[in-house]
Enzyme design. Structure first.
Site, PDB file in Angstrom:
ATOM      1  N   LYS A   1       0.835  -1.212   0.000  1.00 52.18           N
ATOM      2  CA  LYS A   1       0.000   0.000   0.000  1.00 52.18           C
ATOM      3  C   LYS A   1       0.868   1.259   0.000  1.00 52.18           C
ATOM      4  CE  LYS A   1      -3.555   2.702   0.166  1.00 52.18           C
ATOM      5  NZ  LYS A   1      -4.588   2.726   1.206  1.00 52.18           N
TER       6      LYS A   1
ATOM      7  N   LYS B   1      -0.101  11.840   5.461  1.00 49.59           N
ATOM      8  CA  LYS B   1       0.280  10.814   6.429  1.00 49.59           C
ATOM      9  C   LYS B   1       0.896   9.605   5.734  1.00 49.59           C
ATOM     10  CE  LYS B   1      -2.580   7.801   7.435  1.00 49.59           C
ATOM     11  NZ  LYS B   1      -2.922   6.408   6.998  1.00 49.59           N
TER      12      LYS B   1
END
Length: 299
Positions: free
Chosen positions: A171, A239
């Site tokens: 990811k 983030k």
């Protein structure tokens, strides 16, 4: 059909929960804001008053929360998954968090008698609504096979990529590619507009050639219209790029373009645009080009 608890009913979690209901599962949702839980109940699911209440009788537990500390709190807190889930339940973390944290929490879950999978998703809000998410899954192969019917209710491309933490690593790579592609699409659109090209026509032909990509398909129209309703917020991609940069540093891998894109995303966020869709990187390209934001219809 299975009893599935979902912790976190945000932009991604709620449509995932609704699709599980549509697939016939008994879905119990918990969210800090009650309105999201109410929407799940309206769709045929059940609401829980706490994490403990949600997970107590669940066979599968899905967490979809913003960051590593949030996942750790949901898992290990006094009211959390480890303290209240039944032995043998499957914990599927669909959040995007640090791979090292994912590996550590998976070990803690296994020690508590749970079967852990890290299964972050890609595809944005639309992919969650359409149940076409791409899901990269880390964990034991047998646990992946057991959880596959649950994942198939929310995703289309579902691949086991290795042991615990591997899903989060893949990811991170996904977020690196997506951010870099958005930045290049933003630069291309501002470039085309500066030359007063028919940008809609340009996007059409670009999308049909080697430059074609999902960002052009899904984001270009909104970027041209300067509508940045969040399918995936700048805050969250900022983030995620922090995760990428840290993981690359740990592995000793150079990501010069990725690191630069991370700085651009951070700058956009620092200017107060954290709640916008990540395609708002276009605003920063305009600013760096000395172009004042204008009504796109005037171009």
């Amino acid at each position: 059909m299975s009893t599935v608890a979902i912790i976190g009913l945000g932009i991604m979690g709620l449509p995932m929960a609704v699709n599980l209901v549509k697939a016939g599962h008994d879905v119990i949702g918990y969210n800090r804001s009650q309105d999201k839980t109410d929407q799940l109940v309206e769709a045929g699911g059940r609401g829980a008053s706490s994490v403990a209440d949600a997970v107590r009788n669940a066979e599968f537990i899905i967490t979809m929360v913003p960051d590593s500390p949030d996942v750790e709190a949901v898992l290990t807190g006094e009211d959390g998954v480890l303290a209240h889930a039944q032995q043998g339940a499957y914990w599927i973390d669909a959040s995007t968090i640090r791979p090292d944290v994912s590996t550590r929490l998976a070990a803690a879950a296994e020690e508590s008698g749970l079967k852990a999978l890290d299964a972050p998703v890609s595809g944005g809000e639309q992919g969650a609504i359409e149940a076409t998410l791409s899901i990269m899954v880390g964990g034991a192969e047998g646990d992946f096979a057991a959880a596959l019917p649950i994942l198939e209710a929310v995703g289309k491309t579902i691949v086991h990529v290795g042991p615990a933490g591997s899903g989060q690593t893949v990811k991170a790579a996904n977020q690196l590619i997506v951010a870099g592609t958005i930045q290049l699409v933003a630069e291309a659109l501002v470039f085309l507009e500066a030359h007063r090209v028919d940008t809609a026509a340009a996007v059409k032909v670009l999308a049909g050639g080697l430059a074609g990509n999902r960002i052009l398909d899904r984001k270009a129209e909104g970027m041209l219209a300067r509508t940045f309703e969040p399918g995936f917020r700048v805050d969250l991609h900022h983030k995620d790029l922090g995760i990428v940069v840290a993981a690359a540093r740990e592995a000793g891998v150079a990501i010069p373009l990725g690191a630069h894109t991370a700085q651009l995303m951070g700058s956009l966020r620092a200017q107060g645009h954290g709640s916008l869709d990540h395609s708002a990187l276009l605003l920063l390209v305009e600013q760096l080009s000395g172009i004042a934001p204008t009504d796109p219809s005037s171009r």
